[in-house]
Write an enzyme that holds these catalytic residues in place. Structure first.
Site, PDB file in Angstrom:
ATOM      1  CG  ASP A  43      -1.725  -1.235   1.413  1.00 18.00           C
ATOM      2  OD1 ASP A  43      -2.166  -1.789   0.401  1.00 18.00           O
ATOM      3  OD2 ASP A  43      -1.912  -1.662   2.576  1.00 18.00           O
ATOM      4  CG  ASN A 163     -14.054  -1.780   5.987  1.00 17.85           C
ATOM      5  OD1 ASN A 163     -14.017  -1.389   7.138  1.00 17.85           O
ATOM      6  ND2 ASN A 163     -13.258  -2.720   5.519  1.00 17.85           N
ATOM      7  CB  ILE A 165      -9.797   0.489   5.736  1.00 19.56           C
ATOM      8  CG1 ILE A 165     -10.312  -0.341   4.560  1.00 19.56           C
ATOM      9  CG2 ILE A 165     -10.297  -0.073   7.057  1.00 19.56           C
ATOM     10  CD1 ILE A 165      -9.732  -1.746   4.524  1.00 19.56           C
ATOM     11  CB  SER A 183     -11.944  -2.044   1.818  1.00 21.07           C
ATOM     12  OG  SER A 183     -11.561  -3.387   1.608  1.00 21.07           O
ATOM     13  CG  PHE A 184     -14.231  -6.536   0.511  1.00 20.35           C
ATOM     14  CD1 PHE A 184     -14.588  -7.767  -0.019  1.00 20.35           C
ATOM     15  CD2 PHE A 184     -12.878  -6.214   0.535  1.00 20.35           C
ATOM     16  CE1 PHE A 184     -13.630  -8.661  -0.486  1.00 20.35           C
ATOM     17  CE2 PHE A 184     -11.924  -7.092   0.077  1.00 20.35           C
ATOM     18  CZ  PHE A 184     -12.306  -8.321  -0.442  1.00 20.35           C
ATOM     19  CD1 TRP A 185     -20.243  -4.579   4.558  1.00 24.53           C
ATOM     20  CD2 TRP A 185     -18.022  -4.755   4.455  1.00 24.53           C
ATOM     21  NE1 TRP A 185     -19.845  -5.429   5.567  1.00 24.53           N
ATOM     22  CE2 TRP A 185     -18.495  -5.552   5.535  1.00 24.53           C
ATOM     23  CE3 TRP A 185     -16.648  -4.711   4.209  1.00 24.53           C
ATOM     24  CZ2 TRP A 185     -17.661  -6.289   6.347  1.00 24.53           C
ATOM     25  CZ3 TRP A 185     -15.809  -5.456   5.029  1.00 24.53           C
ATOM     26  CH2 TRP A 185     -16.306  -6.221   6.074  1.00 24.53           C
ATOM     27  CD  GLU A 234      -8.949  -4.038  -0.850  1.00 27.18           C
ATOM     28  OE1 GLU A 234      -9.708  -4.121   0.135  1.00 27.18           O
ATOM     29  OE2 GLU A 234      -7.987  -4.796  -1.021  1.00 27.18           O
TER      30      GLU A 234
END
Length: 349
Positions: A43, A163, A165, A183-185, A234
């Site tokens: 990252d 999320n 993040i 991220s996701f969801w 993400e």
């Protein structure tokens, strides 16, 4: 009867071909050949102060410090040159006792200070938070070097559909500050910030939806207590180039070594809040995205990207990828070329 003009035509044609060949080569993105301490990077977020480039990354240093910092004066030879926190701040331990690592640092310079947005969470959970730390300089030899943690900026709970993040700070063309994250969801979101403090705006409390994944017809069931893999989008990063805002994201799965399937996607919009459309005109909020970078035989799962925009158009994509044999992550850097208002990048062969 016309040898001289024909010769001139031939020379002119040859010159044009050579020029076009050089122009085409100049428009091709270039992947940097890195050396030194570029392995183990996750990252990456890039910043330059003076003649030194800095890359902030997820991960501990050998002495247990949070957020590795790498330095270079030429973008090719890198060395580890410190960390941000000696340990996880106490308030995060109290808020999220199971947190053992901090994630996804995002470095920027605004209002006379370096701002580092970062995330804490539990893997696979959306009980997460984004926080802010600042510093007057990135030069560790300076007497002004000191990271000050300002605490929580934004939190997500199990009852939320997002999320908190993978933060990304962005200043639009009107001078308004924004924080993209997610991220996701239900995907990538964005909140307006107060330009002076870097904290959430009290004037605009809207949660803007920027990107999500479309559920495939044959989507498998999610694992217990984990989001389904098809939701994987993400690492948002927003930049402005020409007439458009560009949203870079990572699709699919990171952090799985040789099984990592990350790939970098992009879309563009006329307004910072979207809609961001891919080259086919599909909205990223409805599963759209143009593939910018995918793995090859040498490197797998390129993603977790940040972008450096330079006044002379020597723009850079900084990201990580996994060694196809060992699964070990490594820092990657590519120039960005812009063709028909779309970015193009390269991966080391």
């Amino acid at each position: 009867m016309y040898p001289f003009p024909r010769r001139l035509n031939a020379l002119l044609y040859s010159s044009i071909c050579v020029f076009m060949s050089f122009a085409a080569a100049a428009q091709q993105p270039k992947a940097f050949d890195l050396s030194g301490d570029f392995w183990g990077t996750h990252d990456p977020s890039v910043m330059k102060e003076g003649n030194t480039w800095y890359v902030f990354a997820t991960g501990k240093t050998k002495d247990g410090g949070q957020f590795q910092i790498r330095c270079s004066t030429d973008l090719t030879t890198w060395k580890l040159c410190g960390h941000v926190f000696d340990q996880i701040p106490d308030w995060i331990h109290n808020d999220s006792p199971g947190t053992v690592d901090l994630w996804a640092p995002d470095i920027s310079y605004e209002n006379g200070e370096y701002r580092l947005y970062y995330a804490y969470s539990l893997f696979g959970k959306n009980t997460s938070g984004i926080a802010l730390a600042t510093n007057k300089t990135l030069d560790r030899s300076s007497t002004n070097y000191k990271w000050i943690d300002h605490g929580l900026v934004l939190r997500s709970a199990a009852t939320d559909d997002f999320n908190a993040i993978d933060p990304n700070f962005f200043l639009d063309t009107q001078g308004h500050a924004w924080l993209a994250f997610g991220s996701f969801w239900s995907g990538i979101k964005m909140r307006r910030l107060d330009e002076k403090t870097g904290l959430l705006s009290r004037k605009d409390t809207t949660i803007y939806a920027l990107a999500s994944r479309a559920k495939p017809a044959d989507a498998p069931l999610a694992k217990p207590d984990l989001p389904p893999d098809w939701e994987a989008v993400e690492a948002p990063f927003i930049v402005h180039h020409g007439a458009y805002y560009y949203l870079f994201v990572s699709w699919d799965l990171c952090c799985r070594g040789t099984k990592s399937t990350y790939r970098t996607m992009v879309g563009r919009a006329g307004n910072v809040t979207g809609p961001y459309l891919d080259q086919e005109g599909k909205s990223m909020a409805n599963g759209g995205g143009t593939e910018l970078l995918t793995g090859n035989a040498r490197w797998l799962g390129p993603g977790g990207q940040s972008v450096w925009m330079q006044p002379d158009d020597r723009d850079l994509l900084v990201f990580h990828a996994y060694d196809a044999k060992t699964g070990k992550p490594a820092l990657q850097i590519s120039t960005i070329t812009w063709q028909n208002d779309w970015p193009h990048v390269a991966l080391q062969p």
